[in-house]
Design a protein around this motif. Sequence first.
Motif, PDB file in Angstrom:
ATOM      1  N   ALA A  51      -9.510  14.146   9.656  1.00 59.09           N
ATOM      2  CA  ALA A  51     -10.109  13.402   8.383  1.00 59.09           C
ATOM      3  C   ALA A  51      -9.411  12.454   7.984  1.00 59.09           C
ATOM      4  N   GLU A  52      -7.870  12.765   7.746  1.00 59.08           N
ATOM      5  CA  GLU A  52      -7.114  11.701   6.880  1.00 59.08           C
ATOM      6  C   GLU A  52      -6.975  10.564   8.079  1.00 59.08           C
ATOM      7  N   ALA A  53      -6.787  10.766   9.306  1.00 65.54           N
ATOM      8  CA  ALA A  53      -6.331   9.783  10.124  1.00 65.54           C
ATOM      9  C   ALA A  53      -7.695   8.794  10.043  1.00 65.54           C
ATOM     10  N   GLN A  54      -8.857   9.423  10.193  1.00 65.12           N
ATOM     11  CA  GLN A  54     -10.364   8.529  10.323  1.00 65.12           C
ATOM     12  C   GLN A  54     -10.434   7.917   9.072  1.00 65.12           C
ATOM     13  N   ARG A  55      -9.877   8.330   7.958  1.00 64.35           N
ATOM     14  CA  ARG A  55      -9.931   7.772   6.514  1.00 64.35           C
ATOM     15  C   ARG A  55      -9.151   6.360   6.597  1.00 64.35           C
ATOM     16  N   LEU A  56      -8.126   6.433   7.144  1.00 64.07           N
ATOM     17  CA  LEU A  56      -7.070   5.459   7.249  1.00 64.07           C
ATOM     18  C   LEU A  56      -7.443   4.427   8.170  1.00 64.07           C
ATOM     19  N   LEU A  57      -7.922   4.776   9.453  1.00 64.18           N
ATOM     20  CA  LEU A  57      -8.607   3.854  10.378  1.00 64.18           C
ATOM     21  C   LEU A  57      -9.593   3.222   9.751  1.00 64.18           C
ATOM     22  N   ASP A  58     -10.554   3.981   9.155  1.00 68.74           N
ATOM     23  CA  ASP A  58     -11.805   3.206   8.412  1.00 68.74           C
ATOM     24  C   ASP A  58     -11.397   2.094   7.471  1.00 68.74           C
ATOM     25  N   ALA A  59     -10.277   2.362   6.778  1.00 68.89           N
ATOM     26  CA  ALA A  59      -9.779   1.361   5.654  1.00 68.89           C
ATOM     27  C   ALA A  59      -8.978   0.390   6.331  1.00 68.89           C
ATOM     28  N   GLY A  60      -8.720   0.375   7.674  1.00 71.44           N
ATOM     29  CA  GLY A  60      -7.934  -0.783   8.216  1.00 71.44           C
ATOM     30  C   GLY A  60      -6.525  -0.544   8.261  1.00 71.44           C
ATOM     31  N   MET A  61      -6.055   0.733   8.341  1.00 71.67           N
ATOM     32  CA  MET A  61      -4.705   1.005   8.113  1.00 71.67           C
ATOM     33  C   MET A  61      -4.378   2.074   9.366  1.00 71.67           C
ATOM     34  N   PRO A  62      -4.440   1.459  10.382  1.00 65.95           N
ATOM     35  CA  PRO A  62      -4.257   2.219  11.904  1.00 65.95           C
ATOM     36  C   PRO A  62      -2.523   2.591  11.827  1.00 65.95           C
ATOM     37  N   PHE A  63      -1.620   1.722  11.249  1.00 67.16           N
ATOM     38  CA  PHE A  63      -0.346   2.312  11.302  1.00 67.16           C
ATOM     39  C   PHE A  63       0.132   3.496  10.583  1.00 67.16           C
ATOM     40  N   HIS A  64      -0.817   3.502   9.459  1.00 64.75           N
ATOM     41  CA  HIS A  64      -0.755   4.872   8.574  1.00 64.75           C
ATOM     42  C   HIS A  64      -1.395   5.991   9.170  1.00 64.75           C
ATOM     43  N   VAL A  90       0.813  -1.188  -0.144  1.00 63.50           N
ATOM     44  CA  VAL A  90      -0.011  -0.080  -0.043  1.00 63.50           C
ATOM     45  C   VAL A  90       0.870   1.273  -0.081  1.00 63.50           C
ATOM     46  N   GLU A  91       0.383   2.265  -0.378  1.00 68.30           N
ATOM     47  CA  GLU A  91       1.213   3.435  -0.541  1.00 68.30           C
ATOM     48  C   GLU A  91       1.248   4.153   0.856  1.00 68.30           C
ATOM     49  N   ARG A  92       2.641   4.322   1.040  1.00 63.62           N
ATOM     50  CA  ARG A  92       3.020   4.717   2.395  1.00 63.62           C
ATOM     51  C   ARG A  92       2.712   6.381   2.506  1.00 63.62           C
ATOM     52  N   GLN A  93       2.344   6.659   3.682  1.00 64.67           N
ATOM     53  CA  GLN A  93       2.094   8.046   4.020  1.00 64.67           C
ATOM     54  C   GLN A  93       3.323   9.132   4.154  1.00 64.67           C
ATOM     55  N   PRO A  94       3.243  10.296   3.356  1.00 64.36           N
ATOM     56  CA  PRO A  94       4.336  10.817   3.421  1.00 64.36           C
ATOM     57  C   PRO A  94       4.834  11.433   4.741  1.00 64.36           C
ATOM     58  N   GLU A  95       6.051  11.556   5.037  1.00 66.04           N
ATOM     59  CA  GLU A  95       6.398  12.236   6.482  1.00 66.04           C
ATOM     60  C   GLU A  95       6.638  13.641   6.558  1.00 66.04           C
ATOM     61  N   GLY A  96       6.236  14.300   7.744  1.00 66.67           N
ATOM     62  CA  GLY A  96       6.357  15.494   7.888  1.00 66.67           C
ATOM     63  C   GLY A  96       5.383  16.652   7.430  1.00 66.67           C
ATOM     64  N   VAL A  97       4.088  16.125   7.046  1.00 67.29           N
ATOM     65  CA  VAL A  97       3.231  16.669   6.315  1.00 67.29           C
ATOM     66  C   VAL A  97       2.633  17.542   7.540  1.00 67.29           C
ATOM     67  N   VAL A  98       2.526  18.928   7.368  1.00 65.47           N
ATOM     68  CA  VAL A  98       1.908  19.735   8.154  1.00 65.47           C
ATOM     69  C   VAL A  98       0.415  19.958   7.871  1.00 65.47           C
ATOM     70  N   ARG A  99      -0.526  19.495   8.842  1.00 67.77           N
ATOM     71  CA  ARG A  99      -2.028  19.756   8.485  1.00 67.77           C
ATOM     72  C   ARG A  99      -2.582  20.391   9.457  1.00 67.77           C
ATOM     73  N   THR A 100      -3.872  20.884   9.202  1.00 65.12           N
ATOM     74  CA  THR A 100      -4.746  21.558  10.159  1.00 65.12           C
ATOM     75  C   THR A 100      -5.074  20.212  11.115  1.00 65.12           C
ATOM     76  N   PRO A 101      -5.577  20.746  12.315  1.00 65.22           N
ATOM     77  CA  PRO A 101      -6.293  19.702  12.964  1.00 65.22           C
ATOM     78  C   PRO A 101      -7.298  18.969  12.442  1.00 65.22           C
ATOM     79  N   ALA A 102      -8.247  19.655  11.652  1.00 66.86           N
ATOM     80  CA  ALA A 102      -9.330  18.997  10.865  1.00 66.86           C
ATOM     81  C   ALA A 102      -8.817  18.225   9.694  1.00 66.86           C
ATOM     82  N   GLU A 103      -7.762  18.728   9.147  1.00 65.13           N
ATOM     83  CA  GLU A 103      -7.323  17.945   8.064  1.00 65.13           C
ATOM     84  C   GLU A 103      -6.376  16.508   8.673  1.00 65.13           C
ATOM     85  N   THR A 104      -6.027  16.691   9.752  1.00 67.57           N
ATOM     86  CA  THR A 104      -5.345  15.688  10.532  1.00 67.57           C
ATOM     87  C   THR A 104      -6.499  14.568  10.741  1.00 67.57           C
TER      88      THR A 104
END
Length: 159
Positions: A50-63, A34-48
């Motif tokens: 949303a992206e984390a929830q998307r990954l959790l829902d996809a079964g990718m908690p490491f990401h 699977v595609e790796r998460q880029p490192e060092g990305v600065v996101r707003t709390p809302a973006e963080t």
Amino acid sequence: MNETRRDRDAEGRARNARPRDGLGRPLPYGAQGVERQPEGVVRTPAETLAEAQRLLDAGMPFHAHEVFEDAWKSGPENERELWRGLAQLAVGLTHSARGNTAGGARLLRRGAGALAPFAGSGPYGIEVAGLSDWARELAARVESGPTVDAAAEAPRLRG
């Protein structure tokens, strides 16, 4: 002379280039990962969130953990424990889904403890009390039960 070649990223830093599965486990070179998460990305709390929830829902908690780690490292000092606690919950779920029940339970409880100071404020709509309850309940279950399915166990970050 025995030279060991190490994988390097574009900046020359040592970084394992092996593909990873959805739980972050390394796969053999050439395997489809699977595609790796880029490192060092600065996101707003809302973006963080949303992206984390998307990954959790996809079964990718490491990401998801990597997304939280970026927020922990780039966010304001007074929020670092919040993001670190969320990262620990994601890693705890990762270990639990990989079958490391002792490590998974320990990290889930550690994450719940790190979130405790934020329970009254619920910053950014994060359901802190609910997440802490989820983490403690899952920790107890994984210690005595089978490996969990990361997508099926994905928590809701916001109410």
